[in-house]
Design a protein around this motif. Structure first.
Motif, PDB file in Angstrom:
ATOM      1  N   ARG A 251       0.856  -1.191   0.000  1.00  0.00           N
ATOM      2  CA  ARG A 251       0.000   0.000   0.000  1.00  0.00           C
ATOM      3  C   ARG A 251       0.887   1.234   0.000  1.00  0.00           C
ATOM      4  NH1 ARG A 251      -3.120  -3.706   2.468  1.00  0.00           N
ATOM      5  NH2 ARG A 251      -1.784  -3.759   4.311  1.00  0.00           N
ATOM      6  N   PRO A 252       1.418   1.577  -1.166  1.00  0.00           N
ATOM      7  CA  PRO A 252       2.334   2.714  -1.221  1.00  0.00           C
ATOM      8  C   PRO A 252       1.590   4.032  -0.973  1.00  0.00           C
ATOM      9  CG  PRO A 252       1.822   1.970  -3.430  1.00  0.00           C
ATOM     10  CD  PRO A 252       1.184   0.988  -2.493  1.00  0.00           C
ATOM     11  N   PRO A 253       2.271   5.034  -0.426  1.00  0.00           N
ATOM     12  CA  PRO A 253       1.604   6.318  -0.196  1.00  0.00           C
ATOM     13  C   PRO A 253       1.393   7.065  -1.513  1.00  0.00           C
ATOM     14  CG  PRO A 253       3.937   6.491   0.355  1.00  0.00           C
ATOM     15  CD  PRO A 253       3.678   5.051   0.021  1.00  0.00           C
ATOM     16  N   THR A 254       0.413   7.949  -1.529  1.00  0.00           N
ATOM     17  CA  THR A 254       0.189   8.813  -2.693  1.00  0.00           C
ATOM     18  C   THR A 254       1.156   9.983  -2.615  1.00  0.00           C
ATOM     19  OG1 THR A 254      -2.134   8.243  -2.752  1.00  0.00           O
ATOM     20  CG2 THR A 254      -1.530  10.308  -3.796  1.00  0.00           C
ATOM     21  N   LEU A 255       1.804  10.278  -3.737  1.00  0.00           N
ATOM     22  CA  LEU A 255       2.695  11.440  -3.766  1.00  0.00           C
ATOM     23  C   LEU A 255       2.024  12.522  -4.596  1.00  0.00           C
ATOM     24  CD1 LEU A 255       6.191   9.752  -4.324  1.00  0.00           C
ATOM     25  CD2 LEU A 255       5.111  10.382  -2.172  1.00  0.00           C
ATOM     26  N   ARG A 256       1.435  13.504  -3.935  1.00  0.00           N
ATOM     27  CA  ARG A 256       0.704  14.556  -4.652  1.00  0.00           C
ATOM     28  C   ARG A 256       1.672  15.373  -5.506  1.00  0.00           C
ATOM     29  NH1 ARG A 256      -4.724  14.883  -2.795  1.00  0.00           N
ATOM     30  NH2 ARG A 256      -4.967  16.309  -4.515  1.00  0.00           N
ATOM     31  N   GLY A 257       1.264  15.598  -6.737  1.00  0.00           N
ATOM     32  CA  GLY A 257       2.066  16.442  -7.626  1.00  0.00           C
ATOM     33  C   GLY A 257       3.262  15.738  -8.255  1.00  0.00           C
ATOM     34  N   VAL A 258       3.548  14.493  -7.827  1.00  0.00           N
ATOM     35  CA  VAL A 258       4.665  13.756  -8.422  1.00  0.00           C
ATOM     36  C   VAL A 258       4.069  12.744  -9.399  1.00  0.00           C
ATOM     37  CG1 VAL A 258       6.655  12.263  -7.987  1.00  0.00           C
ATOM     38  CG2 VAL A 258       6.003  13.987  -6.294  1.00  0.00           C
TER      39      VAL A 258
ATOM     40  N   MET B  15       8.570   9.592 -11.244  1.00  0.00           N
ATOM     41  CA  MET B  15       8.967   8.494 -10.370  1.00  0.00           C
ATOM     42  C   MET B  15       9.843   7.496 -11.147  1.00  0.00           C
ATOM     43  SD  MET B  15       8.329   7.908  -7.220  1.00  0.00           S
ATOM     44  CE  MET B  15       8.411   6.584  -6.045  1.00  0.00           C
TER      45      MET B  15
ATOM     46  N   VAL C 294       1.428   9.801  -8.698  1.00  0.00           N
ATOM     47  CA  VAL C 294       1.734   8.441  -8.266  1.00  0.00           C
ATOM     48  C   VAL C 294       0.738   7.943  -7.210  1.00  0.00           C
ATOM     49  CG1 VAL C 294       3.483   6.927  -7.263  1.00  0.00           C
ATOM     50  CG2 VAL C 294       4.165   8.808  -8.743  1.00  0.00           C
ATOM     51  N   ASN C 295       0.057   6.877  -7.558  1.00  0.00           N
ATOM     52  CA  ASN C 295      -0.873   6.152  -6.682  1.00  0.00           C
ATOM     53  C   ASN C 295      -2.190   6.871  -6.387  1.00  0.00           C
ATOM     54  OD1 ASN C 295       1.049   4.092  -6.471  1.00  0.00           O
ATOM     55  ND2 ASN C 295       2.051   5.121  -4.777  1.00  0.00           N
TER      56      ASN C 295
ATOM     57  N   SER D  36       2.228  -0.331 -11.371  1.00  0.00           N
ATOM     58  CA  SER D  36       3.070   0.838 -11.181  1.00  0.00           C
ATOM     59  C   SER D  36       4.304   0.487 -10.350  1.00  0.00           C
ATOM     60  CB  SER D  36       2.229   1.948 -10.538  1.00  0.00           C
ATOM     61  OG  SER D  36       2.976   2.736  -9.666  1.00  0.00           O
ATOM     62  N   GLU D  37       4.106  -0.321  -9.329  1.00  0.00           N
ATOM     63  CA  GLU D  37       5.240  -0.718  -8.484  1.00  0.00           C
ATOM     64  C   GLU D  37       6.259  -1.538  -9.287  1.00  0.00           C
ATOM     65  OE1 GLU D  37       5.920  -0.162  -4.936  1.00  0.00           O
ATOM     66  OE2 GLU D  37       4.644   1.474  -5.571  1.00  0.00           O
TER      67      GLU D  37
ATOM     68  N   ARG E 220      13.606   3.972  -3.635  1.00  0.00           N
ATOM     69  CA  ARG E 220      13.878   4.044  -5.078  1.00  0.00           C
ATOM     70  C   ARG E 220      15.242   4.670  -5.355  1.00  0.00           C
ATOM     71  NH1 ARG E 220      10.319   0.568  -5.020  1.00  0.00           N
ATOM     72  NH2 ARG E 220       8.156   1.037  -5.528  1.00  0.00           N
TER      73      ARG E 220
ATOM     74  N   GLY F  57       6.498  18.464  -5.629  1.00  0.00           N
ATOM     75  CA  GLY F  57       5.179  17.936  -6.004  1.00  0.00           C
ATOM     76  C   GLY F  57       4.069  18.700  -5.303  1.00  0.00           C
TER      77      GLY F  57
ATOM     78  N   ASN G  67       3.257  21.870  -6.835  1.00  0.00           N
ATOM     79  CA  ASN G  67       2.933  21.725  -8.248  1.00  0.00           C
ATOM     80  C   ASN G  67       1.431  21.847  -8.502  1.00  0.00           C
ATOM     81  OD1 ASN G  67       3.180  21.180 -10.907  1.00  0.00           O
ATOM     82  ND2 ASN G  67       3.712  19.024 -10.675  1.00  0.00           N
TER      83      ASN G  67
END
Lengths: 241, 393
Positions: A86-93, A98, A127-128, A139-140, B351, B365, B368
């Motif tokens: 359960r990866p975190p959401t990266l807002r704006g990325v 990634m 992302v996510n 995606s992972e 990563r 981000g 953004n």
């Protein structure tokens, strides 16, 4: 490639791993079975070095280096990669960003990977954010393909994936672990699986069963899985005695 | 308790008295007089004096207008002092949305105006390139009082980039800016404001916007550098089918106090509004306000305040308010303030990024937000501001 010696790990003050020993050779794929809460994910998270997983005792050696207390990014750069449940959401990325990060700058090749797995329409999504279970898996795995690690840690790669996409996920894992290379394979893997589906796509060399923070059985992964299907994990517990 | 005290009338008066009126300071007559350093700073503020990709420029230093020209026939641009003469006091617009007596700052601008701009897009005229305006304080300890009026006539489209800055070597000053915006039926105005003040500069903008039937007002506010204090709360009133969107990106370094946001009164059926703010504090105080008032049915409004605190001392105070006067409205808000989640940093570290790189990726981000019409130089500035944030952590 990877040697784990007598590893004891605490999570939030609770003893979760109790003396794990494991060795994964170059080019080998191992599977990890076990009930929910037995400590499988804790083992993967500890191998990657995440905070909250406190090594109390023991040693982890990767490519001959003691990595027991090495920072996460150094392990990644040394060649360990992990897929998140359960990866975190990266807002704006964006996924594109990634993939560029994972490939350490080779952004075009990484984006090309997404195209080859029919995932290019996700490149400009954050992302996510709003990804379904199956999309997260893809995606992972794409990120891992871009990263190209020597040891891949996968936590239930098949969960939440529909039958059609299982093929794609299976292909991606096969590529990550160089399964089509029969000679001189260098990529290794450790895969947690509940359903065993992944064994239909990826041949594994060895299986381990974890029970209550200890490895209680090792052997042929297909046989172990059949045993679990037939008799349940209880048999592993009994067998251990 | 609010992080920043409201100014009492006596505080306001005391503040005004610390500065000399801009009319007593020398103003330049020609843009040629600006030195290299100043041009660089202006460029970072979104003001491009080579005027490439700009249809016109209004440039005011202290109280003097150094440039006021527009190549596009469909747009009228004048210093407001001239417009007041030409149009008999601009009775329809001047002090019609903001009361003169609102506070000591509006009174000051009403009683002793330095200048400001009057911009009007003629009916149906659609302007492709932006027009730029710059209000520049060039002398230390000056109080600059401006009044701006923008009118987008029926069916017109206009984009204004306004850069507010001080001389790079100047430290203290006071800027009072009264702005009244009139977006007529079916017209569209994009108003992008970039603040690049000095560390001891106090800023008191007073803005109000009227968006008529089917009109659109898009506001972008960017403030990335240190400023002593900004306090502003623009209010927009929306008629039937009108749209107003406020985006802000605010970075508050140590010593800065920024109290900003927007109020939107949705009084026309089918009107819509969105207020989005992204604020970062690395030691400064930010109050991010948002007040949506739904007065009639079938309106839709959303408010989003996101704040990141990147040092131990910073304060972010998000105040999202929703006020519905009838049942059939669709109003929502989300607000989140805090530090960067450890989980996000470690995700990126797995990563291959080190902790610093991971943090900067997340901050980049975060900032953004999609800003329509942001000049390229400004995007680079945003990047630089993110890098600057790293030093503050």
């Amino acid at each position: 490639m990877l040697i784990i010696e007598d590893l004891w790990v605490d999570v939030q003050g609770q003893e979760v791993l109790k003396g794990i020993n494991m060795e994964i050779g170059q080019g080998e794929t191992h599977c990890l079975f076990g009930k929910n809460g037995s400590g499988k994910t804790t083992l993967l998270m500890t191998l990657m070095g995440f905070s909250g997983y406190k090594v109390k005792h023991g040693k982890i050696t990767f490519k001959g280096q003691d990595i027991t207390f090495m920072p996460i990014h150094e392990r990644a750069r040394l060649g360990i990669g992990i897929s998140f449940q359960r990866p975190p959401t990266l807002r704006g990325v964006k996924l594109r960003d990634m993939l560029a990060i994972c490939s350490r700058g080779n952004a075009d090749a990484a984006a090309q990977l997404a195209v080859s797995y029919g995932f290019d329409h996700f490149l400009d999504r954050e992302v996510n954010l709003g990804f379904s279970g199956g999309e997260i898996k893809k995606s992972e795995l794409l990120q891992l393909l871009a990263q190209n690690p020597d040891l891949t840690l996968l936590d239930e790669p098949e969960s939440g994936v529909d039958i059609e996409n299982l093929n794609v996920i299976g292909d991606m894992i096969r590529k990550l672990l160089e399964k089509d290379k029969h000679k001189g394979r260098t990529k290794s893997g450790l895969i947690i699986t509940h359903t065993g589906f992944i064994l239909n796509y990826v041949a594994a060399d060895k299986g381990h069963v974890m029970l209550n923070g200890k490895l209680c059985c090792q052997g042929n992964p297909v046989e172990i899985f059949e045993g679990i299907q037939k008799y349940g994990y209880e048999e592993c517990a009994r067998c251990q005695l | 308790m609010s992080a920043i005290k409201d100014n009492s009338p006596s505080d306001e008066k005391e503040l005004l008295e610390q500065f000399i009126p801009a009319s007593q300071a020398e103003a330049i007559q020609d843009l040629e007089e600006l030195d290299k350093e100043e041009l660089k700073r202006l460029k970072e503020t979104g003001v491009d004096l080579s005027a490439k990709d700009r249809i016109g420029t209004y440039f005011q230093t202290n109280c003097g207008v150094a440039e006021c020209s527009c190549d596009f026939q469909g747009v009228e641009m004048l210093p407001i002092t001239e417009a007041l003469k030409k149009y008999d006091g601009l009775k329809e617009y001047y002090w019609k949305l903001i009361p003169r007596e609102k506070d000591a700052f509006t009174k000051e601008a009403a009683d002793d105006l330095d200048n400001g701009y009057f911009i009007r897009a003629l009916p149906g005229e659609k302007v492709v390139y932006p027009l730029q305006t710059c209000l520049y304080i060039r002398t230390d300890k000056v109080r600059q009082r401006v009044h701006n009026i923008v009118v987008a006539e029926e069916g017109s489209e206009l984009h204004i980039i306004t850069g507010c800055a001080t001389h790079p070597k100047l430290t203290s000053g006071l800027h009072i800016g009264v702005s009244e915006f009139y977006i007529k039926k079916g017209a569209k105005l994009i108003f992008t404001m970039i603040h690049n003040w000095g560390e001891e500069v106090v800023v008191r903008p007073r803005s109000a916007i009227l968006v008529e039937e089917g009109g659109t007002y898009l506001s972008n506010y960017v403030s990335l550098k240190g400023v002593k204090s900004v306090q502003t709360f623009p209010t927009a009133t929306l008629k039937e089918g009108a749209l107003a969107r406020f985006n802000s990106v605010i970075v508050a370094p140590k010593g800065s106090e920024i109290d900003t946001g927007a109020r939107v009164i949705l009084e026309g059926r089918g009107s819509r509004s969105e207020i989005i703010s992204r604020t970062i504090s690395y030691g400064g105080k930010v109050i991010a306000r948002g007040h949506l008032v739904g007065k009639v049915p079938e309106i839709k409004a959303h408010l989003e305040c996101q704040g990141l605190i990147l040092s131990d001392e910073g304060i972010i105070h998000a105040i999202p308010e929703l006020e519905a006067h009838v049942a059939d409205v669709d109003m929502s808000h989300e607000a989140a303030v805090g530090k960067i989640a450890r989980e996000e940093i470690e995700y990126l570290m797995a990563r291959g990024l080190d902790e610093e790189e991971a943090t900067s990726t997340i901050v980049r981000g975060f900032l953004n937000v999609k800003i329509e019409g942001l000049p390229k130089e400004l995007e680079e500035e945003l990047e630089a501001a993110v890098r600057e944030c790293q030093k503050g952590i």
